[in-house]
Design an enzyme around this catalytic site. Structure first.
Site, short mmCIF file in Angstrom:
data_model
loop_
_atom_site.label_atom_id
_atom_site.label_comp_id
_atom_site.label_asym_id
_atom_site.label_seq_id
_atom_site.Cartn_x
_atom_site.Cartn_y
_atom_site.Cartn_z
N ASN A 148 0.81 -1.20 0.06
CA ASN A 148 -0.14 -0.06 -0.10
C ASN A 148 0.86 1.15 0.14
O ASN A 148 0.54 2.14 -0.58
CB ASN A 148 -1.03 -0.02 1.09
N LYS A 171 12.50 -7.83 1.97
CA LYS A 171 11.48 -8.56 0.91
C LYS A 171 10.16 -7.52 0.72
O LYS A 171 9.64 -7.42 1.60
CB LYS A 171 11.12 -9.97 1.50
N PRO A 172 10.12 -6.86 -0.42
CA PRO A 172 8.99 -6.11 -0.59
C PRO A 172 7.93 -6.77 -0.98
O PRO A 172 8.15 -7.99 -1.30
CB PRO A 172 9.43 -5.11 -1.73
N SER A 225 -0.32 -7.35 7.39
CA SER A 225 -1.82 -7.82 7.92
C SER A 225 -1.57 -8.45 9.37
O SER A 225 -0.51 -9.06 9.75
CB SER A 225 -2.62 -8.79 7.16
N GLU A 246 4.06 -3.46 12.66
CA GLU A 246 2.86 -2.39 12.30
C GLU A 246 1.70 -3.20 11.54
O GLU A 246 1.73 -3.61 10.05
CB GLU A 246 3.45 -1.40 11.18
N CYS A 280 -3.43 1.52 6.51
CA CYS A 280 -3.74 1.15 7.84
C CYS A 280 -4.29 2.10 8.75
O CYS A 280 -5.24 1.62 9.87
CB CYS A 280 -2.73 0.22 8.48
N GLU A 378 -11.40 -4.64 9.00
CA GLU A 378 -10.65 -3.80 8.07
C GLU A 378 -11.12 -3.66 6.83
O GLU A 378 -11.15 -4.72 6.14
CB GLU A 378 -9.05 -3.83 8.28
P1 ADP Z 1 -1.47 -7.25 2.96
O1 ADP Z 1 -2.83 -7.38 3.18
O2 ADP Z 1 -0.82 -5.84 2.93
O3 ADP Z 1 -0.88 -7.77 1.49
P2 ADP Z 1 0.40 -9.23 3.84
O4 ADP Z 1 0.45 -9.48 5.40
O5 ADP Z 1 -0.45 -10.32 3.19
O6 ADP Z 1 -0.49 -7.89 4.02
O7 ADP Z 1 1.34 -8.80 3.43
C1 ADP Z 1 2.41 -7.99 3.85
C2 ADP Z 1 3.78 -8.47 3.56
O8 ADP Z 1 3.91 -9.86 4.11
C3 ADP Z 1 4.02 -8.87 1.76
O9 ADP Z 1 5.48 -8.36 1.64
C4 ADP Z 1 3.85 -10.40 1.77
O10 ADP Z 1 4.56 -10.78 0.71
C5 ADP Z 1 4.20 -10.75 3.14
N1 ADP Z 1 3.79 -12.04 3.56
C6 ADP Z 1 2.78 -12.55 3.28
N2 ADP Z 1 2.44 -13.73 3.91
C7 ADP Z 1 3.70 -14.09 4.58
C8 ADP Z 1 4.24 -15.16 5.26
N3 ADP Z 1 3.33 -16.20 5.64
N4 ADP Z 1 5.27 -15.08 5.94
C9 ADP Z 1 5.97 -14.16 5.75
N5 ADP Z 1 5.50 -12.88 4.96
C10 ADP Z 1 4.39 -12.90 4.48
#
Ligand code: ADP
Length: 474
Positions: A148, A171-172, A225, A246, A280, A378
């Site tokens: 976001n 890791k983006p 999340s 966060e 958020c 949310e």
């Molecule tokens: P959003 O709803 O903002 O996409 P996420 O929590 O799914 O929220 O994603 C935020 C970040 O966390 C992203 O970089 C995503 O690739 C990473 N992510 C998603 N699932 C996992 C996981 N199981 N372990 C580590 N990182 C994750």
């Protein structure tokens, strides 16, 4: 225009498998990045660990100078970065430019703040002892960021980490990797040494798992999340890593009988519809005093109806697309649920079918009830429900009745009311007559399940520092 490979130890690394990056305004593929995994994650730590030994020993002033070079390059490439962001994330160009400025403000602020990592001496209990307290960088930091704010969520972590003397493996989000890689390219051009900042793209779980298990990674900092935050918090336990989170929010916006209604409407619009409602700290629900609710809601709906939805590349666009189909489905589900439970749609309520991408009309729903999904979950989209309240204490109680505690907003012209409500809210950030409270020098973070730790401000750099106590016997 922008790199499309991983950036590890100052080199651009490819992989056979790729992940496509989609423009949410058109659903077209705009490019792809390597689908990296555990191997690349480990490679990044192998670069960041020795780099830490050198970087942490450089004077803060030298690190600050390099950060300022990075700042200057970002400023110079602002339009290019904004365009990359709009293409992969969807937000209107004007907002994207605003985000680059905001993202960069963390770099300049921490370039300075790194010079102010002060220690302490404490009076000892015996004449032949001295107690010294020093702050030292934590070590290698793993950062995982969301889509976001493709730039700001990176700089808000990387700038204080680097200023403190830490090195970073990042890791983006798989949805917005190009902004991250462009930032890395500019860091490289600025002369940030090899291994100090590394960007790995690819499978979130395998990358995160590799970092979780690696005891050389001393801290994990995450924005995303709440469910994923909980997974990461559990994973961090195995090597007792420090952790900053966060996570999600569900911001209430309280409009009291003593509010300036027009100001409250403008604040609600700014807070709700920025980034198409995908922040958020976006207002998720409005609680309006029943004596002014009608006037407020009608004005809010009138303003919301005027917002132009469209491709963010067009300068006249106010609201861009949502990030993907899943996001659209969630908002539609919230709208349908609210309608079923007696909500009145005053404006919007639909998906835009004349556009190819993931667009939803700005939507205002009156007669909202606390059992509606949009009042508890949310929404992360351009939907705003308005409920009414009778007393201030009732409003506070309902506002606090949430597992989230990130941001909350209050509109009132009465000073006593402003103090009373803002102090009673169980939220990390309270905007009083202010719908846009974020700033590099202010602490951002949540209570309850909205997270741990703070980003931005002098508190934000503490997250990357260890306290060392040196007891000196004479
Ligand atoms: P959003 O709803 O903002 O996409 P996420 O929590 O799914 O929220 O994603 C935020 C970040 O966390 C992203 O970089 C995503 O690739 C990473 N992510 C998603 N699932 C996992 C996981 N199981 N372990 C580590 N990182 C994750």
């Amino acid at each position: 225009m922008h790199p499309d490979k991983m950036y590890i130890n100052g080199r651009w690394i490819d992989a056979i498998n790729k992940i496509d990056v989609i423009n949410p305004a058109t659903k077209k593929i705009i490019g792809s990045v390597p689908n990296g995994g555990a191997t690349e994650a480990k490679m990044a730590v192998e670069a960041a660990y020795p780099a830490f030994q050198k970087w942490s020993k450089q004077p803060a002033e030298e690190r600050g100078k390099l950060l300022m070079k990075w700042f200057d390059l970002i400023e110079k490439h602002k339009d290019e970065l904004a365009e990359i962001m709009t293409l992969e994330q969807g937000k209107p160009l004007q907002e994207a430019r605003g985000e680059i400025t905001y993202a960069n403000s963390f770099i300049s602020w921490y370039a300075e703040e790194g010079k102010r990592i002060y220690g302490e001496t404490i009076p000892a209990s015996s004449p032949d002892k001295r107690i010294f307290v020093q702050k030292q960088p934590v070590g290698v930091i793993a950062a995982i960021t969301p889509w976001n704010f493709p730039a700001a969520m990176i700089t808000r972590k990387v700038a204080p980490a680097l200023a403190a003397g830490c090195t970073v493996v990042l890791k983006p989000s798989e949805e917005t990797p190009f902004t991250a890689l462009k930032l890395a390219e500019l860091a490289d051009q600025a002369g940030i040494p090899n291994g100090v900042l590394n960007v790995v793209t690819g499978d979130a779980e395998s990358i995160a798992n590799a970092w979780q298990k690696d005891s050389r990674v001393r801290k994990l900092t995450f924005t995303g999340s709440t469910p994923v935050g909980k997974i990461l918090m559990r994973g961090a336990a195995d090597t007792v890593k420090k952790i900053s989170l966060e996570l999600g929010g569900h911001a209430p916006l309280i409009v009291t009988a003593q509010a300036d209604i027009d100001k409250a409407v403008d604040g609600a619009i700014a807070s709700k519809f920025r980034n198409a409602g995908q922040t958020c700290i976006c207002t998720n629900r409005i609680l309006a005093d029943e004596s002014i609710a009608e006037e407020f809601t009608v004005k809010l709906a009138e303003k919301a109806a005027k917002l132009k939805v469209g491709n963010g590349l067009e300068e006249s666009t106010d609201i861009g697309p949502l990030i993907n189909e899943e996001a659209v489905k969630k908002v539609i589900k919230h709208i349908e649920d609210a309608k079923q439970k007696g909500g009145r749609v005053l404006t919007g309520g639909n998906r835009l079918t004349n556009q190819k991408g993931y667009f939803i009309e700005p939507t205002v729903i009156a007669n909202a009830k606390d059992d509606m999904l949009c009042m508890v979950e949310e929404t992360f989209g351009p939907l705003i429900p308005v409920a009414t309240f009778k007393t201030i204490d009732e409003a506070i109680e309902r506002a606090n009745n949430s597992s989230y505690g990130l941001a909350a907003y209050v509109y009132t012209e009465n000073l006593r009311e402003a103090v009373y409500i803002s102090e009673a809210l169980e939220y990390g950030i309270v905007g009083v007559n202010d719908g846009a409270p974020s700033a590099a020098q202010a602490p951002f973070g949540g209570f309850k399940e909205s997270g741990l730790g703070r980003e931005g401000s002098r508190y934000g750099i503490e997250e990357f520092l260890e306290i060392k106590y040196i007891s000196l016997g004479l």
